[in-house]
Design an enzyme around this catalytic site. Structure first.
Site, short mmCIF file in Angstrom:
data_model
loop_
_atom_site.label_atom_id
_atom_site.label_comp_id
_atom_site.label_asym_id
_atom_site.label_seq_id
_atom_site.Cartn_x
_atom_site.Cartn_y
_atom_site.Cartn_z
N SER A 27 0.80 -1.23 0.00
CA SER A 27 0.00 0.00 0.00
C SER A 27 0.83 1.28 0.00
O SER A 27 0.26 2.38 -0.03
CB SER A 27 -0.97 0.01 1.19
OG SER A 27 -2.06 -0.85 0.94
N LYS A 34 0.03 3.74 -2.71
CA LYS A 34 -0.99 4.78 -2.57
C LYS A 34 -0.36 6.17 -2.43
O LYS A 34 -1.03 7.17 -2.70
CB LYS A 34 -1.87 4.49 -1.35
CG LYS A 34 -2.76 3.25 -1.50
CD LYS A 34 -3.66 3.09 -0.28
CE LYS A 34 -4.63 1.91 -0.44
NZ LYS A 34 -4.01 0.61 -0.21
N ASP A 48 -9.56 -12.58 -2.22
CA ASP A 48 -9.92 -11.25 -1.71
C ASP A 48 -11.28 -10.78 -2.22
O ASP A 48 -11.74 -9.69 -1.85
CB ASP A 48 -8.86 -10.21 -2.11
CG ASP A 48 -7.57 -10.36 -1.33
OD1 ASP A 48 -7.60 -11.06 -0.30
OD2 ASP A 48 -6.55 -9.80 -1.75
N SER A 98 -5.94 3.32 4.57
CA SER A 98 -5.43 2.57 3.42
C SER A 98 -6.54 1.92 2.62
O SER A 98 -6.57 0.70 2.41
CB SER A 98 -4.43 1.50 3.90
OG SER A 98 -3.59 1.09 2.84
N HIS A 158 0.73 -8.19 -6.41
CA HIS A 158 2.08 -8.65 -6.12
C HIS A 158 3.02 -8.40 -7.30
O HIS A 158 4.21 -8.69 -7.22
CB HIS A 158 2.08 -10.14 -5.77
CG HIS A 158 1.74 -10.41 -4.34
ND1 HIS A 158 2.70 -10.56 -3.36
CD2 HIS A 158 0.55 -10.55 -3.71
CE1 HIS A 158 2.11 -10.80 -2.20
NE2 HIS A 158 0.80 -10.80 -2.39
N THR A 197 1.59 3.08 5.67
CA THR A 197 1.89 1.68 5.92
C THR A 197 1.55 0.85 4.68
O THR A 197 0.86 1.30 3.76
CB THR A 197 1.05 1.15 7.09
OG1 THR A 197 -0.34 1.37 6.79
CG2 THR A 197 1.40 1.88 8.38
N GLY A 198 2.04 -0.39 4.69
CA GLY A 198 1.72 -1.31 3.60
C GLY A 198 1.89 -2.74 4.04
O GLY A 198 2.86 -3.06 4.74
N LEU A 209 1.18 -6.89 2.50
CA LEU A 209 0.71 -7.98 1.65
C LEU A 209 1.30 -9.25 2.23
O LEU A 209 2.21 -9.19 3.06
CB LEU A 209 1.19 -7.82 0.21
CG LEU A 209 0.53 -6.79 -0.71
CD1 LEU A 209 1.28 -6.74 -2.04
CD2 LEU A 209 -0.93 -7.11 -0.95
#
Length: 472
Positions: A62, A65, A155, A309, A362, A422-423, A425
């Site tokens: 993220s 973004k 998802d 996010s 990804h 933040t991010g 996966l």
């Protein structure tokens, strides 16, 4: 993978900082077999102070973004808002629409059921009591591709993987468009089924309740599933009788049809009779505008977008930029616009791989040095204060200010000194933004951690790095 860090610029406590960062990167067990991209710049000069794999293309999660938000503010502007229109192709006379009523969505991700209610109230206040034709939902402002290219199938039912539509509804003020909030409360008696609620209330969703209320000594075990291609939500498991209400955000299937259903519901609730059907279609160019609802401006939307996010906001902004600049609300055109704007903002887009606006793919690849470069160059933009305000603040107890960082770096040197995105996966963790050092200097940093066995370990590493910088 460890590559000897490259230090280019003198900073206070440089040798101590370099030693500590080198030690962390080489000795941290969680980074064994992982990749760590790190870029630190002076916010004043833009000079790189420290880098490790700074030019290596890594998954940003993220943190992507940061690019989307900057481009949206630059292209659309802080005052930009999204419209939802009511139009008709028939005459209005004697309290009757002598034709169809069109609900034309133009991408508003903040549209609530209460907004639909207000729009219907306006119709009623104008004297309309009957619609002789159909109510038609028009989502053609964007294309009909609902999912970004690499969204994982797993998802599909999550709020952060909700379908993107030009006409969609959010359940509350966090604006997770295209989702409903499922509430689960214990039943009144042992062995009774749990009480299930939906927000907003709707029968567009079918709930299969296979839950049981158990004693307070037993554990809460709930599973909430929505069938693929359906709006049937099955809830199974147990909930203790003394348990607090459980809330889960679930994406709906076909958000346009969902919005249409809620609009039809609003008509019924306000006593406007529909003689025709509710369906989807395109508004004729000759249709007459009856009412326009405007969203909050981008300067306000960017707060929940970045603080929490919000993937849906990111993808909507990509499509909106494509629509505004290229005349087509698609990921393909929107990403072209994003890339062009990033070039104008000083980013070397030749080294990027961009597949969406949220970072959920990804396949996205971005070097840490390019993120830190963007964060440097945009400081002179008139919209930068809005951008900076949208970033989560480390350890800030206020939810809307702390965002995704509100529970991190509390009671450390970095508390409320770090403003960063933040991010997360699977196997990826990232953190990029600004830190105010104890000596009063502002530093820019970007941390991209890939191939992690445990993402949460990445958060701990990011916190350590942020604290080191704050202590300068």
């Amino acid at each position: 993978m460890y590559v000897k860090p490259h230090v280019l610029y003198a900073v206070p406590n440089k040798h101590s900082l370099t030693y500590q960062l080198n030690s962390l990167l080489t000795q941290e067990p969680a980074l064994e077999g992982a990749l760590a991209g790190l870029s630190i710049r002076s916010a004043a000069s833009g000079e790189i102070l420290y880098e490790h794999l700074g030019n290596a293309r890594l998954k940003p999660a993220s943190n992507l973004k940061l690019f989307t938000a900057a481009a949206a503010l630059s292209i659309l502007g802080e005052d930009y808002s999204f419209k939802t229109e009511l139009l008709t192709d028939g005459k209005v006379s004697f309290g009757m629409i002598q034709g169809n009523l069109y609900v034309k969505g133009k991408g508003d991700p903040t549209l609530l059921k209460s907004d639909l209610d207000n729009m219907v109230k306006k119709l009623k206040e104008s004297g309309i009591k009957i619609i002789r034709g159909n109510v038609i939902a028009d989502d053609t402002w964007y294309d009909d591709v609902r999912y970004s290219k690499d969204l994982p199938w797993s998802d599909e039912t999550t709020y952060y993987g909700a379908q993107v539509s030009a006409l969609t509804i959010s359940p509350n003020g966090d604006y997770d468009a295209g989702s409903v909030i499922v509430g689960i409360s214990p039943g009144e008696d042992l062995n009774s089924k749990a009480n299930i609620s939906l927000k907003p209330e709707t029968n567009y969703i079918t709930v299969i309740n296979e839950t049981k209320t158990v004693s307070s000594e037993e554990k809460k075990r709930l599973v909430i599933e929505r069938g693929h291609g359906t709006n049937t939500i099955k809830i199974t498991g147990t909930i203790p009788i003394n348990s607090k209400k459980v809330k889960e955000w679930i994406a709906v299937w076909d958000p346009t049809a969902y919005a249409l259903h809620l609009f039809q519901q609003s008509l019924q609730e306000h006593g406007i009779k529909l003689l025709g059907d509710a369906t989807k279609g395109k508004t004729p160019e000759t249709a007459v505008l009856l009412h326009t609802h405007e969203s909050i401006p981008l300067s306000e939307l960017i707060i929940p977008f970045m603080k929490f996010s919000n993937n849906g906001h990111a993808e909507t902004l990509i499509k909106e930029m494509g629509k505004v600049i290229k005349g087509e609300g698609s990921w393909e055109q929107g990403l072209e616009v994003l890339e062009t704007e990033l070039t104008k903002l000083g980013v070397n887009t030749n080294t990027l791989v961009l597949r969406d606006g949220s970072g959920i793919s990804h396949v996205n690849l971005v070097p840490a040095n390019e993120i830190s470069k963007l964060l440097y160059t945009i400081q002179k933009k008139e919209w930068f204060p809005t951008y900076l305000t949208s970033l989560p603040i480390a350890g800030h107890s206020n939810r809307i200010k702390g965002g995704t960082l509100r529970h991190r770096m509390k009671e450390t040197s970095a508390q409320e000194r770090v403003k960063a995105k933040t991010g997360t996966l699977s196997t990826v963790s990232s953190l990029s933004g600004y830190v105010k050092t104890k000596s009063g200097e502002t530093l820019i940093f970007s941390i991209l951690l890939n191939n992690l066995a445990v993402e949460e370990k990445g958060k701990e590493i990011e916190n350590k790095i942020a604290e080191l910088l704050a202590n300068l």
